[in-house]
Design an enzyme around this catalytic site. Structure first.
Site, PDB file in Angstrom:
ATOM      1  N   ALA A   1     -23.297  92.706  74.884  1.00 28.07           N
ATOM      2  CA  ALA A   1     -22.651  91.386  74.944  1.00 28.07           C
ATOM      3  C   ALA A   1     -22.432  91.025  76.406  1.00 28.07           C
ATOM      4  O   ALA A   1     -22.403  91.896  77.277  1.00 28.07           O
ATOM      5  CB  ALA A   1     -21.324  91.404  74.207  1.00 28.07           C
TER       6      ALA A   1
ATOM      7  N   GLU B   1     -30.640  87.446  67.689  1.00 28.18           N
ATOM      8  CA  GLU B   1     -29.526  88.407  67.628  1.00 28.18           C
ATOM      9  C   GLU B   1     -28.536  87.994  66.540  1.00 28.18           C
ATOM     10  O   GLU B   1     -28.050  88.836  65.773  1.00 28.18           O
ATOM     11  CB  GLU B   1     -28.823  88.469  68.989  1.00 28.18           C
ATOM     12  CG  GLU B   1     -29.668  89.108  70.070  1.00 28.18           C
ATOM     13  CD  GLU B   1     -29.084  88.986  71.459  1.00 28.18           C
ATOM     14  OE1 GLU B   1     -29.500  89.756  72.327  1.00 28.18           O
ATOM     15  OE2 GLU B   1     -28.232  88.116  71.681  1.00 28.18           O
TER      16      GLU B   1
HETATM   17  C1  5RP Z   1     -29.201  89.123  75.305  1.00 25.82           C
HETATM   18  C2  5RP Z   1     -27.776  89.491  75.139  1.00 25.82           C
HETATM   19  C3  5RP Z   1     -27.316  90.775  75.747  1.00 25.82           C
HETATM   20  O1  5RP Z   1     -26.739  91.551  74.763  1.00 25.82           O
HETATM   21  C4  5RP Z   1     -26.322  90.473  76.814  1.00 25.82           C
HETATM   22  O2  5RP Z   1     -26.902  89.577  77.759  1.00 25.82           O
HETATM   23  C5  5RP Z   1     -25.849  91.748  77.529  1.00 25.82           C
HETATM   24  O3  5RP Z   1     -26.881  92.269  78.292  1.00 25.82           O
HETATM   25  P1  5RP Z   1     -26.740  93.598  79.127  1.00 25.82           P
HETATM   26  O4  5RP Z   1     -26.601  94.719  78.146  1.00 25.82           O
HETATM   27  O5  5RP Z   1     -28.036  93.645  79.921  1.00 25.82           O
HETATM   28  O6  5RP Z   1     -25.532  93.472  80.011  1.00 25.82           O
HETATM   29  O7  5RP Z   1     -26.997  88.808  74.529  1.00 25.82           O
HETATM   30  O8  5RP Z   1     -29.473  87.842  74.781  1.00 25.82           O
END
Ligand code: 5RP
Length: 223
Positions: free
Chosen positions: A87, A107
């Site tokens: 997230a 998602e």
């Molecule tokens: C992708 C998402 C990812 O879960 C979110 O951006 C978190 O990314 P990361 O684990 O690289 O911090 O929603 O659409």
């Protein structure tokens, strides 16, 4: 520990969390992003224990296949025991902002099909009020300007994420300067704008569990 080390710790904790659920017919839902990638790499060590996965992006599907883990079309499975994803922000109700990687629609669909949604994140993602991270909104390309004007009416400052086309062929608006006090209401309001595919608030269907990587170890938060 660095942020990457915290992400790796939660990825390992997520595998520990779901190990009891893995049986020969278990389908695991897989999210997108750097934390989800670390989870995929950890899960690969146990690929003999379960049937396969449904992926929330082409990128995650490629990574899974690279490990020799089967990836199924969502329409060919009856549902999923569990969905694991990162997230961009979580509040203490486990309402999330997601979509930093532009995969928010898939998602949200995969999360909706799962019995349990386990969110994995490092401690920088936990906030009291959602909205410091700009809220991603996936839009049908021809509706982009119209949706942007409607988002301004809701108090936000939308910015077109130039050069990004989602796996669904759509565009992303990142909405700045929202102080999101009622995430369930705002999620519904934005989704009601014609031309919006979905927005990155995961509040109507929040996470069930947040595994949070902190300097004191991985903490388990429940909604
Ligand atoms: C992708 C998402 C990812 O879960 C979110 O951006 C978190 O990314 P990361 O684990 O690289 O911090 O929603 O659409």
């Amino acid at each position: 520990m660095t942020q990457d080390e915290l992400k790796k710790a939660v990825a390992q904790a997520a595998v520990e969390h779901i190990l009891p659920l893995l049986e020969e017919d278990t389908i695991v839902g897989i999210g997108t992003g750097s934390t989800a990638n670390l989870f995929i790499d950890e899960l690969a060590k146990h690929k003999h224990l379960f049937d396969g996965t449904v992926a929330s992006s082409e990128a995650s599907a490629e990574r899974l296949k690279g490990h020799g883990i089967p990836v199924y079309d969502l329409n060919s499975v009856p549902g999923m025991r569990v969905y694991i994803d990162g997230a961009d922000e979580s509040n203490h109700h486990l309402h999330l902002i997601k979509g930093g990687g532009a995969a928010l629609t898939r998602e949200k669909i995969v999360a909706a099909c799962a019995e349990e949604f386990v969110c994995i994140a490092d401690e920088s993602k936990l906030v009291n009020v959602l909205g410091d991270f700009p809220l991603p909104v996936e839009v049908i390309p021809m509706a982009r300007s119209y949706v942007a004007r409607e988002l301004v009416k809701l108090g936000g400052d939308p910015v077109y994420r130039e050069g990004v086309v989602t796996d669904n062929g759509n565009h992303i608006l990142d909405v700045y300067n929202l102080e999101i006090l009622d995430a369930v209401k705002l999620e519904s309001q934005i989704n009601a704008i014609v031309g919006v595919v979905t927005n990155g608030l995961f509040a109507a269907r929040s996470a069930d569990v947040l595994l949070l990587g902190t300097q004191e170890g991985v903490k388990t938060l429940k909604a």
